[in-house]
Design a protein around this motif. Structure first.
Motif, PDB file in Angstrom:
ATOM      1  N   ASP A 158       0.858  -1.183   0.000  1.00 18.02           N
ATOM      2  CA  ASP A 158       0.000   0.000   0.000  1.00 18.02           C
ATOM      3  C   ASP A 158       0.894   1.233   0.000  1.00 18.02           C
ATOM      4  N   ALA A 159       1.057   1.841  -1.170  1.00 17.21           N
ATOM      5  CA  ALA A 159       1.844   3.073  -1.286  1.00 17.21           C
ATOM      6  C   ALA A 159       0.876   4.252  -1.275  1.00 17.21           C
ATOM      7  N   LEU A 160       0.524   4.712  -0.067  1.00 16.77           N
ATOM      8  CA  LEU A 160      -0.441   5.799   0.114  1.00 16.77           C
ATOM      9  C   LEU A 160      -1.752   5.539  -0.615  1.00 16.77           C
ATOM     10  N   GLY A 161      -2.286   4.347  -0.398  1.00 18.24           N
ATOM     11  CA  GLY A 161      -3.559   3.988  -0.996  1.00 18.24           C
ATOM     12  C   GLY A 161      -3.474   3.429  -2.395  1.00 18.24           C
ATOM     13  N   ARG A 162      -2.287   3.346  -2.943  1.00 13.95           N
ATOM     14  CA  ARG A 162      -2.107   2.830  -4.290  1.00 13.95           C
ATOM     15  C   ARG A 162      -1.551   1.411  -4.205  1.00 13.95           C
ATOM     16  N   PRO A 163      -2.229   0.423  -4.750  1.00 14.81           N
ATOM     17  CA  PRO A 163      -1.730  -0.951  -4.649  1.00 14.81           C
ATOM     18  C   PRO A 163      -0.605  -1.223  -5.642  1.00 14.81           C
ATOM     19  N   LEU A 164       0.452  -1.848  -5.146  1.00 14.53           N
ATOM     20  CA  LEU A 164       1.543  -2.338  -5.989  1.00 14.53           C
ATOM     21  C   LEU A 164       1.787  -3.794  -5.616  1.00 14.53           C
ATOM     22  N   HIS A 165       1.971  -4.649  -6.613  1.00  8.04           N
ATOM     23  CA  HIS A 165       2.203  -6.073  -6.382  1.00  8.04           C
ATOM     24  C   HIS A 165       3.623  -6.430  -6.805  1.00  8.04           C
ATOM     25  N   PHE A 166       4.337  -7.124  -5.905  1.00  2.88           N
ATOM     26  CA  PHE A 166       5.678  -7.610  -6.209  1.00  2.88           C
ATOM     27  C   PHE A 166       5.742  -9.099  -5.896  1.00  2.88           C
ATOM     28  N   ALA A 167       6.235  -9.875  -6.861  1.00  4.80           N
ATOM     29  CA  ALA A 167       6.481 -11.304  -6.644  1.00  4.80           C
ATOM     30  C   ALA A 167       7.970 -11.550  -6.795  1.00  4.80           C
ATOM     31  N   ASN A 168       8.546 -12.259  -5.842  1.00  2.98           N
ATOM     32  CA  ASN A 168       9.973 -12.560  -5.809  1.00  2.98           C
ATOM     33  C   ASN A 168      10.142 -14.062  -5.953  1.00  2.98           C
ATOM     34  N   THR A 169      11.019 -14.512  -6.876  1.00  2.00           N
ATOM     35  CA  THR A 169      11.139 -15.940  -7.135  1.00  2.00           C
ATOM     36  C   THR A 169      12.573 -16.357  -7.425  1.00  2.00           C
ATOM     37  N   HIS A 170      12.815 -17.644  -7.297  1.00  2.00           N
ATOM     38  CA  HIS A 170      14.102 -18.261  -7.661  1.00  2.00           C
ATOM     39  C   HIS A 170      13.777 -19.638  -8.217  1.00  2.00           C
ATOM     40  N   SER A 171      13.965 -19.795  -9.524  1.00  2.00           N
ATOM     41  CA  SER A 171      13.520 -21.008 -10.207  1.00  2.00           C
ATOM     42  C   SER A 171      14.609 -22.084 -10.220  1.00  2.00           C
ATOM     43  N   GLN A 172      14.247 -23.247 -10.775  1.00  2.00           N
ATOM     44  CA  GLN A 172      15.107 -24.432 -10.840  1.00  2.00           C
ATOM     45  C   GLN A 172      16.446 -24.117 -11.502  1.00  2.00           C
ATOM     46  N   ALA A 173      17.541 -24.516 -10.844  1.00  2.00           N
ATOM     47  CA  ALA A 173      18.880 -24.347 -11.406  1.00  2.00           C
ATOM     48  C   ALA A 173      19.224 -25.526 -12.307  1.00  2.00           C
ATOM     49  N   ASN A 174      20.217 -25.331 -13.178  1.00  2.00           N
ATOM     50  CA  ASN A 174      20.745 -26.430 -13.978  1.00  2.00           C
ATOM     51  C   ASN A 174      21.686 -27.277 -13.138  1.00  2.00           C
ATOM     52  N   PRO A 175      22.057 -28.485 -13.610  1.00  2.00           N
ATOM     53  CA  PRO A 175      22.917 -29.369 -12.812  1.00  2.00           C
ATOM     54  C   PRO A 175      24.209 -28.705 -12.390  1.00  2.00           C
ATOM     55  N   ASP A 176      24.589 -28.928 -11.115  1.00  2.00           N
ATOM     56  CA  ASP A 176      25.839 -28.388 -10.591  1.00  2.00           C
ATOM     57  C   ASP A 176      27.040 -29.133 -11.145  1.00  2.00           C
ATOM     58  N   LYS A 177      28.142 -28.424 -11.153  1.00  2.34           N
ATOM     59  CA  LYS A 177      29.412 -29.071 -11.448  1.00  2.34           C
ATOM     60  C   LYS A 177      29.969 -29.671 -10.161  1.00  2.34           C
ATOM     61  N   PHE A 178      31.052 -30.434 -10.246  1.00  3.89           N
ATOM     62  CA  PHE A 178      31.720 -30.970  -9.062  1.00  3.89           C
ATOM     63  C   PHE A 178      31.912 -29.820  -8.070  1.00  3.89           C
ATOM     64  N   PRO A 179      31.699 -30.019  -6.746  1.00  2.00           N
ATOM     65  CA  PRO A 179      31.609 -31.307  -6.057  1.00  2.00           C
ATOM     66  C   PRO A 179      30.188 -31.721  -5.672  1.00  2.00           C
ATOM     67  N   LEU A 180      29.154 -31.098  -6.248  1.00  2.00           N
ATOM     68  CA  LEU A 180      27.795 -31.442  -5.841  1.00  2.00           C
ATOM     69  C   LEU A 180      27.110 -32.404  -6.803  1.00  2.00           C
ATOM     70  N   TRP A 181      27.872 -33.002  -7.723  1.00  2.00           N
ATOM     71  CA  TRP A 181      27.264 -33.896  -8.711  1.00  2.00           C
ATOM     72  C   TRP A 181      26.558 -35.068  -8.056  1.00  2.00           C
ATOM     73  N   TRP A 182      27.080 -35.518  -6.915  1.00  2.00           N
ATOM     74  CA  TRP A 182      26.511 -36.702  -6.273  1.00  2.00           C
ATOM     75  C   TRP A 182      25.098 -36.430  -5.756  1.00  2.00           C
ATOM     76  N   LEU A 183      24.800 -35.183  -5.388  1.00  2.00           N
ATOM     77  CA  LEU A 183      23.439 -34.867  -4.975  1.00  2.00           C
ATOM     78  C   LEU A 183      22.488 -34.928  -6.159  1.00  2.00           C
ATOM     79  N   TRP A 184      22.983 -34.495  -7.324  1.00  2.00           N
ATOM     80  CA  TRP A 184      22.148 -34.568  -8.520  1.00  2.00           C
ATOM     81  C   TRP A 184      21.886 -36.019  -8.898  1.00  2.00           C
ATOM     82  N   SER A 185      22.885 -36.879  -8.720  1.00  2.00           N
ATOM     83  CA  SER A 185      22.685 -38.294  -9.047  1.00  2.00           C
ATOM     84  C   SER A 185      21.653 -38.926  -8.129  1.00  2.00           C
TER      85      SER A 185
END
Length: 344
Positions: A178-205
């Motif tokens: 509510d900006a002085l009676g004026r509506p503003l909408h904000f959506a914040n997101t973080h989407s799916q990442a691509n496969p990690d490189k080493f050393p997190l490959w084992w979690l992807w497997s």
């Protein structure tokens, strides 16, 4: 930080926060600019941070947190959307630095700027977005700060997450300000990442997630967000073709200009990519030779007519940030937008 969850039409959301009437936390006059920032902070969960620490060019998390707070003080943002605030310890330190008040439904935090003046924010950061998961999983990493009252707030978890993202509560959070009676909408997101490189490959497997599967997972995220916006429009009883002043921003993990970018924009209903619209012909990179971060507007990027017909929203500028800090803040640059209300 508790989030109260309800399930409606197979979309899980946090119950709306409807506080008592609140005032803006800074003086605001008609026509004043409103300064908005979105940025991936690269504060990973503690375990992942330790595993990847040897291969990062970033300063220590403590140093970077201090630099972030100094930057927020200097730049005087009115709306801040952060991603990858996964590290719970650092998130609590951020709360401490912002001097948490005792407010419950609309938590208020304050800090001092370079002139010693108090700067205060309303804060929304749901922990888990209601997604059932083992205790190993981290939070959503999503945070919204606003100097204007947050009259409604929702959180939606993504239904499909793969690889290391399966260990998080990624989704999107939405606030109506509510900006002085004026509506503003904000959506914040973080989407799916691509496969990690080493050393997190084992979690992807363990949890799967090829590049093709990640592409498909992101497409489901885009569909969820589009359906959510359509529901917001229905709840506001707007006339056909009229869209609320709605901004979707964050790290969408889609490379600008790629085939997937075209597909994403189509699924999302062809919003305006504001930084590109305001800077045509420029690269606008937020990462190494690419852009994964966005501010998307569901109205024309300037001279936007308010659905209630009393004012319009002008976007004055939108640029990739280039903070002059002693050390690198993140592996992403932010995007800064300056807008204002103009009476009709």
């Amino acid at each position: 930080m508790d989030s109260f969850m309800v399930v409606n039409n197979n979309i899980t959301t946090a119950a709306p926060i409807i506080p008592a009437p609140l005032l803006p936390l800074r003086p605001y006059q008609h026509g004043d600019p409103i300064k908005v920032l979105t940025m991936n902070t690269a504060f990973l969960p503690s375990l992942a941070s330790k595993i990847t620490a040897g291969g990062t060019h970033l300063a220590s998390e403590k140093e970077r947190l201090e630099l972030f707070i100094q930057t927020f003080n200097q730049e005087q943002y009115d709306i801040i959307c952060l991603q990858e605030m996964f590290n719970v310890k650092l998130l609590k330190q951020l709360f401490t630095c912002l001097n948490a008040s005792q407010a419950k439904t609309n938590r208020v935090y304050s800090m001092r700027n370079a002139q010693g003046e108090e700067v205060r924010y309303y804060f929304y950061a749901p922990a888990g977005l209601g997604r059932k998961s083992p205790s190993l999983k981290s939070g959503s990493g999503l945070v919204i700060l606003s100097k204007f009252p947050v009259v409604k707030a929702n959180a939606v978890p993504f239904k499909v997450l793969l690889g290391t993202d399966w260990f998080t509560h990624k989704g999107f959070i939405h606030v109506e300000i509510d900006a002085l009676g004026r509506p503003l909408h904000f959506a914040n997101t973080h989407s799916q990442a691509n496969p990690d490189k080493f050393p997190l490959w084992w979690l992807w497997s363990m949890k799967g997630g090829s590049k093709v599967q990640c592409y498909e997972a992101r497409a489901t995220h885009h569909q969820q967000m589009r359906l959510y916006l359509m529901r917001i429009q229905e709840e506001m009883n707007l006339q056909p073709g009229i869209t609320p002043n709605f901004f979707l921003m964050g790290d969408l993990n889609v490379i600008y200009g790629s085939q997937e970018y075209t597909h994403m924009m189509s699924i999302l209903g062809n919003p305006v990519d504001v930084v590109q619209a305001m800077n045509p012909g420029e690269k606008n990179w937020t990462g190494r030779n690419k852009r994964l971060d966005y501010i998307l507007s569901y109205n024309p990027y300037h001279n936007t007519v308010d659905p209630y017909g009393t004012y319009r929203v002008d976007i004055l500028s939108c640029n990739v940030t280039n903070f002059q800090t002693a050390k690198v803040l993140s592996d992403h640059k932010g995007i800064e937008m300056i807008m204002r209300f103009v009476e009709q």
